[in-house]
Structures are given as C-alpha cells and as structure tokens.
Design an enzyme around this catalytic site. Structure first.
Site, short mmCIF file in Angstrom:
data_model
loop_
_atom_site.label_atom_id
_atom_site.label_comp_id
_atom_site.label_asym_id
_atom_site.label_seq_id
_atom_site.Cartn_x
_atom_site.Cartn_y
_atom_site.Cartn_z
N THR A 1 18.03 2.21 12.61
CA THR A 1 18.42 3.51 12.06
C THR A 1 17.76 4.66 12.81
O THR A 1 18.16 5.81 12.64
CB THR A 1 18.03 3.64 10.56
OG1 THR A 1 16.61 3.46 10.46
CG2 THR A 1 18.74 2.60 9.71
N CYS B 1 25.08 10.64 4.60
CA CYS B 1 24.33 11.84 4.24
C CYS B 1 24.93 13.14 4.76
O CYS B 1 24.34 14.20 4.56
CB CYS B 1 22.89 11.73 4.71
SG CYS B 1 22.03 10.36 3.96
N GLU C 1 27.38 9.93 -1.55
CA GLU C 1 27.61 8.49 -1.43
C GLU C 1 27.30 7.82 -2.76
O GLU C 1 27.28 6.60 -2.83
CB GLU C 1 26.77 7.91 -0.31
CG GLU C 1 25.27 8.09 -0.49
CD GLU C 1 24.49 7.30 0.54
OE1 GLU C 1 24.57 7.66 1.72
OE2 GLU C 1 23.84 6.32 0.13
N ARG D 1 9.88 14.94 14.25
CA ARG D 1 9.89 14.43 15.62
C ARG D 1 11.09 14.98 16.42
O ARG D 1 10.95 15.38 17.57
CB ARG D 1 9.93 12.90 15.62
CG ARG D 1 9.33 12.33 16.91
CD ARG D 1 9.91 10.98 17.30
NE ARG D 1 9.60 9.95 16.32
CZ ARG D 1 10.12 8.73 16.36
NH1 ARG D 1 10.99 8.39 17.31
NH2 ARG D 1 9.80 7.85 15.46
N ASN E 1 14.30 11.88 0.02
CA ASN E 1 15.58 12.03 0.71
C ASN E 1 16.71 12.16 -0.30
O ASN E 1 17.07 11.20 -0.97
CB ASN E 1 15.82 10.80 1.60
CG ASN E 1 17.14 10.85 2.33
OD1 ASN E 1 17.82 11.88 2.33
ND2 ASN E 1 17.51 9.75 2.96
N LYS F 1 9.26 12.33 8.62
CA LYS F 1 8.81 12.04 9.98
C LYS F 1 9.91 12.32 11.00
O LYS F 1 9.70 13.01 11.99
CB LYS F 1 8.42 10.56 10.03
CG LYS F 1 7.54 10.17 11.18
CD LYS F 1 7.00 8.76 11.00
CE LYS F 1 8.16 7.75 10.91
NZ LYS F 1 7.70 6.35 10.93
N HIS G 1 18.64 17.02 9.03
CA HIS G 1 18.71 16.00 7.99
C HIS G 1 17.34 15.35 7.91
O HIS G 1 16.66 15.15 8.93
CB HIS G 1 19.78 14.94 8.30
CG HIS G 1 19.77 13.85 7.27
ND1 HIS G 1 19.86 14.11 5.92
CD2 HIS G 1 19.62 12.49 7.39
CE1 HIS G 1 19.78 12.97 5.26
NE2 HIS G 1 19.64 11.98 6.12
N ARG H 1 14.88 -0.73 11.91
CA ARG H 1 14.48 0.22 12.96
C ARG H 1 15.68 0.71 13.79
O ARG H 1 15.58 1.71 14.50
CB ARG H 1 13.42 -0.42 13.87
CG ARG H 1 12.09 -0.63 13.14
CD ARG H 1 10.99 -1.12 14.04
NE ARG H 1 10.76 -0.24 15.19
CZ ARG H 1 10.07 0.90 15.13
NH1 ARG H 1 9.54 1.30 13.98
NH2 ARG H 1 9.91 1.63 16.21
N SER I 1 24.85 8.55 8.41
CA SER I 1 24.90 7.22 9.01
C SER I 1 26.35 6.79 9.21
O SER I 1 27.23 7.17 8.46
CB SER I 1 24.19 6.21 8.13
OG SER I 1 22.80 6.46 8.18
N ASP J 1 0.86 -1.17 0.00
CA ASP J 1 0.00 0.00 0.00
C ASP J 1 0.91 1.23 0.00
O ASP J 1 1.27 1.75 1.05
CB ASP J 1 -0.91 -0.02 1.24
CG ASP J 1 -1.87 1.15 1.23
OD1 ASP J 1 -1.68 2.10 0.42
OD2 ASP J 1 -2.81 1.13 2.03
#
Lengths: 136, 350, 389
Positions: free
Chosen positions: B202, B113, B81, B244, B267, B240, B235, B200, B297, B29
């Site tokens: 990350t 990044c 990268e 946050r 991104n 989301k 960044h 997750r 990262s 979806d």
C-alpha cells in the site's frame, strides 16, 4: 417494534427537518403537524400551514432509560427528555452527547440528525432527530 | 470561468479510542504502534451514527455558513466506502435532510478514500457548464479495520461536505488534475465485512506513486512550486505517509500542519482530505493558496490548486463548530464500548 | 337514567399463571361473578369485556365472543362487546355497560376484564404496554412507558420537592396492603430500602416503583337497581361515573404534573354522585407506577396538589388512614393484568362496601371510588360506589 416502510416514510419531513404546522387563525405552532388547531378548532380548518421549527429548545423534564426495547440495547442507558421548542411546542426526544448526571431541567438543547432504529440487519434504517446540548 | 468552494462543513464523531487501548486487547504495544503511525487517537462513531448521519451533519454545517436556498443545489454526490446501504443511496437522505429535494440529481460515489474528491470534480464540471447553480460533494466514512488488524489502529469516522459553484466562491479551484492506474493495494469484496489490503504494497507503488505523480502534474499545470502555497493537505491514511510525501515534494511542516487532522482522529477515509481541507478553510485568509492531493486505493489521486477569495470573510464560519473544536471535544472509550458501538459483538436478532 | 347496582363480583388470582389461558381466566372470573350474583344464564342480557391487547399478547382478537362462548353462553346469542381504552378498558367497559342498563335497553350485564400477559417475553410485554403511548412521537424515539412516567415524576420532584422516598412510600404501603390480600400477586411486605435500592428502570423510577406484568381476570354483574333486591340483600350502587381524555402524548399536555383527564373524570363522577372527596373512605387508584398514585390522589383532590408524596409517607392513604388508597395492594402488589384492572378495582370496592374484605377491610367503608388510567393519562375513568341502604 418494527415499523412498516410507508409508516415511517410518510413522516420523513417531520422526523428529519422538524416540520410542524402553524395555525393561520391564532398563530400557534404544533409539532407534528395537525389538521386542526387544538385552540381554534373549526376556525382553523384549511388554515393550517406547514412550519419548520428552528431546532432549538429547553429541557422541561428528563429521564435516564435503563430498561429499553431491544432496538435501543446498544445505547443503554440513554437519556430521554421532553423539550420545549423556542416556538412553544413540546416534543419527546433522546438527548445525546451528555452524561445522565449532567442533564438539567432548563438546559438549552438543539436538534441533530441520528439513526433512530432499523427493521433488523436487512431492513430499512430509520433516521430522525435527537437533541444535544446547545453548542456541543 | 472557474468553479470553487462556496461553502464547507465537516463533522467528526465525539468518541475516541487510543492505540494503547487497542493494542492491550491484541497483545501488541499499542503506544509504539500509535507512534509509528503518528496517530494519538482515532474517532469512533456512536451507535446511532453512520455515513448517512455524518454526511447530513456535514451538509447541514456547510449550509449553515451561507444564505443559499438548498433548492438551488442541482446535484448531491456522497463519496464513501461504508455507505449503510449497498443498494439505496446515502445522497437522497442527505438531500431530504437539508431540504434540497426534489428537483436535483443525486448519487453515491465509491473510490476507496477519494470518492469525495471525485465528487468535487464532478460538481465542478456540472456548475462550470451551467447545468446547475450549485453541486454538493460529500466525503464520509465509518470504515473499519478487522479486529486485530493493523488498520484497526487508524480506521476512524468523519466527513465533510463542500458546496461547489461558480458564484459566491470562497475558495477558487484554479486547477484540478488526476492520476489513475489499476493498482490493487486495498479492497473490500462484495459481502465482506472488513476490507483487505496488500500490507507494505500500500506504500510505495500505491500511495506514494499516485500522490507524488499527481502533485507533480499539478505543479506543472499550475506553473507553481511548493513555496507558492500557504497550506498543503494530502490524503492521510496515517500521520506518516502525508508527512513523508510532503517532504518529498518540498513542502515544509508549517504548510502541512493545519490540515493534518489524522494525528488526533485517525483515518476518516473518504472524509480525510476533505476534513483536512475544512480545517484549513476554518482559518484561511483571503489570498491564501492551498495545495490538496487526495488518494484512493485501487488506485488514483485527485489534485486541487485552490486560492481563497475575499468572499471567505462573508461565510458564517462560526455558525457550527470548527474542525479544531470538534477535535478538542471528545470522549475516550474503552475497547469493550468500542466493540459494542462498532457492532463487533454478536447479538441476537432484535 | 335508571340507577344501576353491582350484584355480583368475581376475580381470579393475579400473577404468572402459567397453567391458565386467556379463556380459562375470563371464564373463571365470569362464573364466580355470576354465582356471586345468584343469577342464571337466562338472566344475562349482554356481555362487555375490557381487554387492552389480546391481539398482541396472544394473537387473538374478537375476545368478547370468545369469552361468552367458553362461558357456555354461545347458544344464547348474546350481544357481546369488547372495549379498548388502553389500561382503562375495564373501567370504560363498566361505564358503557352501566349506560346500556341506565338507558333501559338491558337489565343485567356481565362486565369482564382480562389480560394474559405472560405468553410473551417480558421485554415484548413492556413494548406492548407502551403501545398505549404515542407510538409515532414518543415510542419511536426511545421513550418507554416507564420513561414517560419517570419524566412526570422528575417534573413533580422539580416543582413540588417530591423525593424518591415519597415515591417509594407508595410501593411500601401497597405491598403491605397486598400482604393482606390472598389473591394478590405479591403478598409480601417490603421496606423503603428495598424500593430505593432496586435497579433503575427509568430514573427516578426503580424496579419496585413499577407494577408487575400479570395474568388475571375480574368480573362484575351489573343490574338495574330496581331489580337488584331480587338477587341480593347487599347491592352496591354505582352513584357516579366520569370519563375524560387528553392529548395522547405526554409532551402535549397542559401540565406534566397534573393529569387533566383524572381531574375532569373525577369532577364529573363526584358531580353526578353529588359527593365530595371527603365523602369517600376507600379508593382503588391506578398505581401502575408509584408516581401515578401520587398524581391520582392529588388530581382526585384527596390531598392538595403537590402534597401527594408527603401525604403518603405520613400514612394519610394507608389502610384506615384519612382515605384508604389501594387496600387490595393496587396494581403494584395485587398485580396488573391490564384489561382486568378497572373491573378488579370495582370488585375490591364492592367487597369493601359489603364488608367482605377480610384482613384488609376498611372500617366503616360506605362509599368507595375507582380510578383507572389509559396510556400515560390520555384516558381516565372514575366510578363512585355506595353501599345500598
């Protein structure tokens, strides 16, 4: 159509930055640079100066290419045009950011920087100018 | 003496693909995926675009805003990268294409990044120390998520270039701090086509820990608090995480909105925070203060406390399209075209 | 200058000749011409070969010596010359051979033209063809050979109101002529709709606006006119020749809808022959694309500038029209083995002037013209022939 490395490399100034020449005798601008002015002939020898085009021009004629060499497979169909630069000299270039049906003779275009091709997956990548509609 | 941003330029490819279009191919979806990531579309480079062409477009847009001789640039560093060459610098091509050669130093940076913000810090040092008049820092990527991977919904293309120096400064960098640890949340091994990630992992131990810690260091260094800033940009691997993190740090939506380009273009990796910063500089007024924290990262964050100066009004900000305009100028493509453009279709050797 | 006559002609069939090599083709055409001229190998003073790109098509350079060798002439140690001039190489070879005889150095020269194009794939063949355009400033950027001609066509449409139907009329006419030529690659008539509905190659040129890739060879025997009667009762005199060049890249030319090289080559040839376009009944012109024929008939002054399209659609250039253009079927239908083109055009004109052209014979043909292009018009050659009195 593979290009030997030095064969492309020696044209980098013209391909990246539209560097042509200007006749020190009559002022005519040529692109790519010429050693002799087609108008002045011998008078111009030794008087040809390096000259950078402004990158703006007008479409004189165009075509949409459907049958292309394998190098251009990914881009088919693509638009090619002859562009008259503001300095008067003409060049042949790909037009991007425009649908074939929207290209018009007289359309204003400007130079941009794109990948032109490569010598296979492991070879050198060639860059240079393509044109897009002015202001796009 | 302070260094700062003398000029800036961004570039975003015109093609877009929607999460729904990607989801339809992989039986997901896509719309829900997009909502969850807060991404409406991601930018896709054309078949003739790569990090080199994007960097050149950005660098030219940067130079078009000022009347500075390209030969006054003493260093060009390109962070990415997805450099088209594993060996052979992107930076030399950028230097040649803006007429900055041959008396300069150049190199490519890699730190996931945040390679672009690392380049900003490097050029700050080089210009404050008077080793050179100006340095150019570019962040650009055409990174890819493996087909069907969650990353495919966000990995996009774009970049920005900043001209850094100590005179004609349009936005002063008051402070910069970094926060770095060894955290393997996302990587790409030599020879691998697509990056891998820790799922997750990350999030909390990687993005949030580094971004928030770096931001707190920056507040402390600057003696500032969220309400002192007109804009904040982080960044943005998706729409989301930065929202946050901003909330957690005490920023309001209005401060974050302008630089949150990820919602419309996805991104852009090394380009992300620099494109966001460019969007802010497109509209900032003298005296405006900007809070910027990047993330790469592996992992680390670079933070910048910036004040816009009167010189911003002297920049020819309309010389090239604004980030907003580039976001608006787009063409949606289907997955087949996307797969073709991104080299996901196996071809015979040309 | 001594006058020069054609005393023998020969050609292979044109087409995809899978079972025949470059050598086979060159020899077949050459031997036919020698037989037609009724000369012996001892009579030959030199061999000139027009060939565009054997190096790329079959990996073989030095084809002038090769053809003489396989024609059984090796132990005669003849001077052999290979001429390169893009698609015009055969016509340039003819001109050079004529000069060699006119100067008095040679009396009899065999001029051949040959190309073997189907030993490479068709995409590769198209790339080789486009190597006569400007590789560095046209091809590298994606301009194909057809694309460059398409841009001339677009500009012609813009300036003179030429329509795709006018371009298509060239293809329809030449296929009709080709249907009457037993050596043509395509011997089938086509309709206007077929041309208009064919897949686009480079807008506005579709597949049927383009000449095919072909294998083939042609040869003529040239002889000093004062010796020609010794070999034939029907010599055809080469009355005038003109060659001209222009900027290599289309974009540098003075006018995108006029080939100055054709205009100048035509003027030179007519001037030497002391003739006018109206004196010519039959012409073989370089129709590698439909637009090329329209430009050619305008630039050779058979029709007014800009009127080439309507003139063709109105039948002025049809077989036994005001001037019969490309009765052989032209490059479009007879075929386009590049190196052979200029020589094959001469073969056709000689046949027409001798009255040997069968079903495609132009009534009362006394004078004929060939027009051959190199590249996108950076070279043009015009020869004018006259039936010997």
């Amino acid at each position: 159509m593979t290009q030997a490395i030095p064969r492309f490399w020696r044209e980098i100034q013209s391909r990246y930055n539209l560097v042509g020449s200007k006749c020190g005798s009559c002022g005519k601008v040529d692109f790519p640079p010429r050693a002799v002015c087609p108008d002045c002939g011998r008078k111009s020898i030794g008087k040809m100066q390096s000259f950078k085009l402004c990158g703006k021009g007008t479409v004189v004629t165009y075509t949409t290419i459907y049958d292309a060499p394998s190098q251009f497979d990914m881009q088919k169909p693509y638009v090619m045009a002859i562009v008259e630069m503001d300095e008067g000299v003409r060049l042949t270039t790909q037009l991007i950011n425009v649908k074939p049906e929207d290209v018009k003779i007289g359309m204003k275009v400007q130079a941009t920087f794109r990948k032109l091709g490569q010598d296979g997956e492991a070879g050198v990548i060639h860059y240079g100018y393509k044109f897009r509609p002015a202001g796009s | 003496m302070k260094a700062g941003i003398v000029s800036y330029g961004a570039y975003i490819p015109r093609y877009r693909i929607a999460p729904k279009t990607i989801g339809a191919v992989w039986g997901n979806d896509g719309e829900a995926m997009g909502r969850n990531l807060n991404i409406r579309a991601k930018s896709v480079p054309g078949p003739d675009e790569d990090v080199i062409t994007i960097s050149v477009e950005a660098a030219r847009a940067c130079m078009a805003k000022v009347s500075i001789e390209p030969t006054d640039i003493g260093a060009i560093y390109v962070g990415s990268e997805s450099h088209p060459y594993a060996v052979k610098p992107t930076a030399t091509i950028v230097a040649e294409a803006i007429g900055a050669t041959p008396v300069l130093t150049a190199a490519d940076f890699e730190f996931a990044c945040k390679a672009g913000t690392a380049a900003i810090q490097t050029t700050m040092g080089l210009t404050i120390s008077k080793m050179m008049k100006y340095g150019m820092a570019v962040g650009a990527d055409t990174s890819q998520g493996a087909p069907g991977d969650a990353l495919e919904y966000s990995a996009s293309a774009g970049g920005a270039a900043l001209l850094v120096g100590t005179d004609h400064v349009a936005a002063e960098i008051n402070h910069t701090v970094s926060y770095t640890t060894d955290t393997p949340d996302f990587w790409r091994r030599e020879g691998q086509r697509y990056p891998s990630h820790g799922g997750r992992f990350t999030g909390e131990p990687a993005y949030f820990k580094h971004v928030v810690s770096c931001a707190q260091l920056l507040f402390k260094r600057a003696g500032s608090q969220p309400q002192d800033y007109d804009y904040a940009v982080f960044h943005q691997p998706n729409g989301k995480f930065p929202v946050r993190a901003a909330k957690q740090l005490g920023f309001k939506d209005a401060q974050v909105d302008t630089g949150l380009c990820v919602r419309d273009i996805g991104n852009t990796y090394s380009g992300a925070i620099m494109v966001g910063l460019s969007a802010i500089l497109d509209e900032a007024e003298p005296g405006d203060r900007i809070f910027a924290v990047g993330y790469g990262s592996g992992a680390g964050s670079d933070g910048f406390d910036i004040t816009v100066t009167d010189a911003i009004s002297k920049l020819r900000r309309d010389a090239t399209p604004t980030v907003k305009r580039m976001i608006e100028t787009h063409e949606f493509i289907d997955y087949a075209t996307y797969a073709k453009f991104r080299g996901k279709i196996l071809l015979r050797e040309a | 200058m001594r006058e020069v006559a054609v005393i023998g002609v020969g050609e292979t069939e044109f087409g995809e000749l899978w079972d025949r090599s470059f050598r086979d083709l060159g020899i077949e055409a050459g031997l036919k011409a020698i037989q037609d001229a009724k000369i012996a190998s001892e009579d030959i003073d030199a061999v000139y070969i027009g060939n565009m790109s054997a190096g790329k098509f079959i990996d073989q350079e030095h084809v002038s010596a090769l053809v003489a060798d396989y024609a059984g002439l090796a132990d005669r140690h003849l001077p052999t010359v290979r001429v390169e001039g893009g698609g015009a190489c055969g016509a340039v070879a003819l001109l050079q051979a004529r000069l060699a005889i006119a100067s008095g150095m040679y009396d009899i020269v065999v001029v051949g033209g040959a190309e073997k194009m189907t030993d490479v794939g068709d995409v590769q063949a198209a790339e080789i063809l486009s190597s006569t355009a400007d590789q560095e400033w046209e091809s590298v950027f994606g301009a194909t050979f057809a694309g460059l001609y398409a841009m001339m066509a677009r500009r012609h449409m813009h300036e003179y109101g030429t329509k795709r139907e006018h371009l298509a009329a060239v293809a329809v006419k030449n296929h009709k002529n080709g249907s009457l030529n037993p050596e043509a690659q395509f011997q089938k008539e086509i309709t206007l709709e077929t041309v208009l509905n064919s897949p686009m190659v480079a807008d506005p040129l579709g597949m049927f606006d383009c000449a095919p890739l072909s294998d083939g060879a042609a040869a003529v025997v040239l002889c000093a006119a004062d010796r020609a009667r010794k070999f034939t009762d029907a010599p055809v005199l080469l009355k005038g020749s003109g060659q001209a060049s222009d900027f290599l890249a289309v974009h540098d030319r003075r006018d995108l809808t006029t080939m100055d090289a054709t205009v100048i080559a035509g003027k030179r040839a007519f001037q030497e022959a002391k003739l006018e376009p109206k004196d010519v009944q039959v012409a073989e012109v370089h129709d590698n694309f439909t637009i090329s024929e329209i430009l050619a008939i305008e630039d050779l002054r058979f029709v007014e500038k800009g009127k080439g399209g309507p003139a063709t659609a109105d039948g002025l250039t049809a077989l036994n029209g005001k001037v019969s253009v490309n009765p052989s079927g032209g490059l479009k239908a007879r075929g386009q083995p590049v190196g052979a083109t200029g020589v094959a055009q001469a073969v056709e004109i000689v046949r027409q002037l001798r009255g040997d052209a069968g079903k495609r014979q132009v009534a009362g043909a006394r004078r004929g013209l060939t027009h051959t292009l190199g590249g996108t018009g950076a070279t043009a050659v015009v020869h004018i022939f006259e039936r010997g009195a």
